[in-house]
Scaffold this motif. Sequence first.
Motif, PDB file in Angstrom:
ATOM      1  N   PHE A   1       0.843  -1.237   0.097  1.00  0.00           N
ATOM      2  CA  PHE A   1      -0.016  -0.119  -0.047  1.00  0.00           C
ATOM      3  C   PHE A   1       0.891   1.113  -0.009  1.00  0.00           C
ATOM      4  N   GLY A   2       0.788   2.075  -1.009  1.00  0.00           N
ATOM      5  CA  GLY A   2       1.297   3.349  -0.858  1.00  0.00           C
ATOM      6  C   GLY A   2       0.497   4.422  -0.902  1.00  0.00           C
ATOM      7  N   TYR A   3       0.937   5.683  -0.311  1.00  0.00           N
ATOM      8  CA  TYR A   3       0.251   6.792   0.223  1.00  0.00           C
ATOM      9  C   TYR A   3       0.931   8.316  -0.368  1.00  0.00           C
ATOM     10  N   ASP A   4       0.321   9.009  -0.722  1.00  0.00           N
ATOM     11  CA  ASP A   4       0.772  10.272  -1.046  1.00  0.00           C
ATOM     12  C   ASP A   4       0.340  11.370  -0.377  1.00  0.00           C
ATOM     13  N   HIS A   5       0.945  11.931   0.566  1.00  0.00           N
ATOM     14  CA  HIS A   5      -0.007  13.080   1.436  1.00  0.00           C
ATOM     15  C   HIS A   5      -0.004  14.157   0.546  1.00  0.00           C
ATOM     16  N   ARG A   6       0.957  14.336  -0.248  1.00  0.00           N
ATOM     17  CA  ARG A   6       0.965  15.716  -1.321  1.00  0.00           C
ATOM     18  C   ARG A   6      -0.031  15.875  -2.179  1.00  0.00           C
ATOM     19  N   LEU A   7      -0.884  14.818  -2.504  1.00  0.00           N
ATOM     20  CA  LEU A   7      -1.877  14.975  -3.703  1.00  0.00           C
ATOM     21  C   LEU A   7      -3.144  15.810  -2.820  1.00  0.00           C
ATOM     22  N   GLU A   8      -3.476  16.380  -3.712  1.00  0.00           N
ATOM     23  CA  GLU A   8      -4.827  16.978  -3.286  1.00  0.00           C
ATOM     24  C   GLU A   8      -5.948  16.297  -2.890  1.00  0.00           C
ATOM     25  N   GLU A   9      -6.220  15.236  -3.481  1.00  0.00           N
ATOM     26  CA  GLU A   9      -7.171  14.131  -3.042  1.00  0.00           C
ATOM     27  C   GLU A   9      -6.524  12.844  -2.827  1.00  0.00           C
ATOM     28  N   PRO A  10      -5.825  12.717  -1.627  1.00  0.00           N
ATOM     29  CA  PRO A  10      -4.864  11.352  -2.000  1.00  0.00           C
ATOM     30  C   PRO A  10      -5.735  10.155  -1.746  1.00  0.00           C
ATOM     31  N   ASP A  11      -5.482   9.204  -2.273  1.00  0.00           N
ATOM     32  CA  ASP A  11      -5.957   8.090  -2.192  1.00  0.00           C
ATOM     33  C   ASP A  11      -4.944   6.698  -2.084  1.00  0.00           C
ATOM     34  N   LEU A  12      -5.401   5.503  -1.502  1.00  0.00           N
ATOM     35  CA  LEU A  12      -4.383   4.412  -1.263  1.00  0.00           C
ATOM     36  C   LEU A  12      -4.052   3.896  -2.585  1.00  0.00           C
ATOM     37  N   GLN A  13      -2.837   3.678  -2.823  1.00  0.00           N
ATOM     38  CA  GLN A  13      -2.212   2.940  -4.140  1.00  0.00           C
ATOM     39  C   GLN A  13      -1.684   1.698  -3.890  1.00  0.00           C
ATOM     40  N   ILE A  14      -1.467   0.928  -4.748  1.00  0.00           N
ATOM     41  CA  ILE A  14      -1.087  -0.499  -4.679  1.00  0.00           C
ATOM     42  C   ILE A  14      -0.020  -0.746  -5.801  1.00  0.00           C
ATOM     43  N   LEU A  15       1.254  -1.251  -5.519  1.00  0.00           N
ATOM     44  CA  LEU A  15       2.209  -1.475  -6.665  1.00  0.00           C
ATOM     45  C   LEU A  15       1.868  -2.713  -7.295  1.00  0.00           C
ATOM     46  N   LEU A  16       2.045  -2.716  -8.608  1.00  0.00           N
ATOM     47  CA  LEU A  16       1.672  -3.881  -9.353  1.00  0.00           C
ATOM     48  C   LEU A  16       2.898  -4.138 -10.443  1.00  0.00           C
ATOM     49  N   ILE A  17       2.969  -5.373 -10.817  1.00  0.00           N
ATOM     50  CA  ILE A  17       4.075  -5.733 -11.787  1.00  0.00           C
ATOM     51  C   ILE A  17       3.544  -6.279 -12.977  1.00  0.00           C
ATOM     52  N   GLU A  18       3.805  -5.888 -14.169  1.00  0.00           N
ATOM     53  CA  GLU A  18       3.273  -6.403 -15.404  1.00  0.00           C
ATOM     54  C   GLU A  18       3.895  -7.754 -15.541  1.00  0.00           C
ATOM     55  N   ARG A  19       3.246  -8.746 -15.856  1.00  0.00           N
ATOM     56  CA  ARG A  19       3.858 -10.177 -16.065  1.00  0.00           C
ATOM     57  C   ARG A  19       4.662 -10.195 -17.462  1.00  0.00           C
ATOM     58  N   LYS A  20       5.620 -10.736 -17.215  1.00  0.00           N
ATOM     59  CA  LYS A  20       6.373 -10.796 -18.660  1.00  0.00           C
ATOM     60  C   LYS A  20       6.159 -12.213 -18.913  1.00  0.00           C
ATOM     61  N   LEU A  21       5.807 -13.116 -18.550  1.00  0.00           N
ATOM     62  CA  LEU A  21       5.815 -14.497 -18.832  1.00  0.00           C
ATOM     63  C   LEU A  21       4.332 -14.991 -18.755  1.00  0.00           C
ATOM     64  N   VAL A  22       4.046 -16.276 -19.135  1.00  0.00           N
ATOM     65  CA  VAL A  22       2.751 -16.911 -19.045  1.00  0.00           C
ATOM     66  C   VAL A  22       3.175 -17.792 -17.612  1.00  0.00           C
ATOM     67  N   PRO A  23       1.932 -17.939 -16.971  1.00  0.00           N
ATOM     68  CA  PRO A  23       0.663 -17.511 -17.513  1.00  0.00           C
ATOM     69  C   PRO A  23       0.345 -16.164 -17.009  1.00  0.00           C
ATOM     70  N   PHE A  24      -0.771 -15.837 -17.592  1.00  0.00           N
ATOM     71  CA  PHE A  24      -1.125 -14.254 -17.187  1.00  0.00           C
ATOM     72  C   PHE A  24      -0.226 -13.176 -17.877  1.00  0.00           C
ATOM     73  N   LYS A  25       0.499 -13.783 -18.917  1.00  0.00           N
ATOM     74  CA  LYS A  25       1.499 -12.939 -19.482  1.00  0.00           C
ATOM     75  C   LYS A  25       0.786 -11.510 -20.073  1.00  0.00           C
ATOM     76  N   GLY A  26       1.435 -10.176 -19.395  1.00  0.00           N
ATOM     77  CA  GLY A  26       0.860  -9.034 -19.824  1.00  0.00           C
ATOM     78  C   GLY A  26      -0.289  -8.460 -18.642  1.00  0.00           C
ATOM     79  N   LYS A  27      -0.646  -9.502 -18.037  1.00  0.00           N
ATOM     80  CA  LYS A  27      -1.770  -8.910 -16.873  1.00  0.00           C
ATOM     81  C   LYS A  27      -0.909  -8.269 -15.669  1.00  0.00           C
ATOM     82  N   TRP A  28      -1.540  -7.589 -14.638  1.00  0.00           N
ATOM     83  CA  TRP A  28      -0.549  -7.257 -13.704  1.00  0.00           C
ATOM     84  C   TRP A  28      -0.863  -8.064 -12.396  1.00  0.00           C
ATOM     85  N   ALA A  29       0.102  -8.071 -11.747  1.00  0.00           N
ATOM     86  CA  ALA A  29       0.020  -9.030 -10.667  1.00  0.00           C
ATOM     87  C   ALA A  29       0.956  -8.272  -9.229  1.00  0.00           C
ATOM     88  N   LEU A  30       0.741  -8.822  -8.378  1.00  0.00           N
ATOM     89  CA  LEU A  30       1.350  -8.326  -6.970  1.00  0.00           C
ATOM     90  C   LEU A  30       2.844  -8.778  -7.194  1.00  0.00           C
TER      91      LEU A  30
END
Lengths: 233, 233
Positions: A19-48
């Motif tokens: 979970f990431g948070y940026d207090h500098r934003l006007e309307e801050p929201d919770l963010q999540i860091l994802l990684i784009e999968r380079k391999l099958v399965p789910f190639k091209g999809k985002w994952a934790l």
Amino acid sequence: MSYTYKHPRPAVAVDCVIFGYDHRLEEPDLQILLIERKLVPFKGKWALPGGFVQMSETLDEAAARELKEEAGIEKVYIEQLYTFGATDRDPRGRVLSVSYVALVNLEKHRPSAGTDAEAAEWFSLNKLPALAFDHRTIVKTALERLRGKVRYQPVGFELLPDEFTFSELQSLYETILERTFDKRNFRKKMDSYGLLIDTGGMRRGKPNRAAKLYRFDGKRYKTLEKRGFSFEL
Amino acid sequence: MSYTYKHPRPAVAVDCVIFGYDHRLEEPDLQILLIERKLVPFKGKWALPGGFVQMSETLDEAAARELKEEAGIEKVYIEQLYTFGATDRDPRGRVLSVSYVALVNLEKHRPSAGTDAEAAEWFSLNKLPALAFDHRTIVKTALERLRGKVRYQPVGFELLPDEFTFSELQSLYETILERTFDKRNFRKKMDSYGLLIDTGGMRRGKPNRAAKLYRFDGKRYKTLEKRGFSFEL
DNA sequence: TTATGTTAGTGTAAAATTAACACGAATAAA
DNA sequence: TTTATTCGTGTTAATTTTACACTAACATAA
């Protein structure tokens, strides 16, 4: 090289909900860091961010390692969340996922800068793309945990910079819990725990009255906690 | 028969902390079901019921199966606790333990009767023998979870018979939380949630005024929960 | 230099919740 | 019928929570 066992064994991965948070934003929201999968399965999809547990490391160590390798993040708050074990959660075969939750402030830990983590990207919690595997479920569980935990343990500070204003703290809680707090009551309650240290500094730069900067007194909290004190918001 | 993998894999076990409670005792206490180990390592020592996860079953299913096979207990409240992953927690090699907590009433589920579970025995929580592996740590974690959970979710009822008196309910909470409650205030608060149904029955037999029997209204709780209601003691 | 727009910082009173506290009623056994 | 024991109940004070509004301070623009 290969490894042979008398009985079949599931593979074991760790996956991190960061979970990431940026207090500098006007309307801050919770963010999540994802990684784009380079391999099958789910190639091209985002994952934790995550990967397989090595034999020489504990689960916590594996999670910390993946956090560093895949997200370029180190030395942040992290705790084990839950272990997901549906038999069909990975099309490659039986893979258990020991999930972790990490909390980071986006000012301290720059959005996917340098490192290995170029495939990494922050997403607003309410604008998540389709996720690989059962990662959606994991995120949902993580959010429930965060919402529950933030109310009775002072973990929110992990999402803020070391020095923060009362407004920033309040906005954080309002964002996570999706509710508003009365400014005076919020301050009164927080104050009453005596866990915030006035650093003497001020947050300046905006065209309005400067705000005092505070720091969370983690040591004092640990002391009080041992004496049976409990934080509650 | 053997199984070969490209990378080494840890073995994965599930272990169950089964909390038992007997409301009929004069001074009830929490009990835990342990099994005497017949094999090395830790031969002769007491351990939590548990075993290895099969490839065809989820973690929850594995826990339920072990509960039944080793403890003779079925259809009780059970939830995942935590996954323990120290590299040296099992002298035989790398074994992860996905731990579970189960809650049973000792009147409904007779102390280690029949079944496979003859090696099983109930121990008072404050008179536990030395335990195998890191099971002491697991028990400690389980107790913390139970103490935390019982205050904001109505799981205590799982430890009581279907019909119970107010005193029994209060004693249960006093036992788990190691504190006393004022009788009238306790009743008032419990009453206020409207989650207890007067069954019309009375607990008779003792040489004092008979006590009304109540039943926990689980359905109503689920409804209220969805509407944002939260139980709290 | 002054005016303006915006956020920071503060106290009090009403309402709700929690805590403290004691005695008559009912039961089974003696 | 007496006795020992637990059941069931209401009120008051203390504490906690909620609701609510104005002045202070700052940067910018006029």
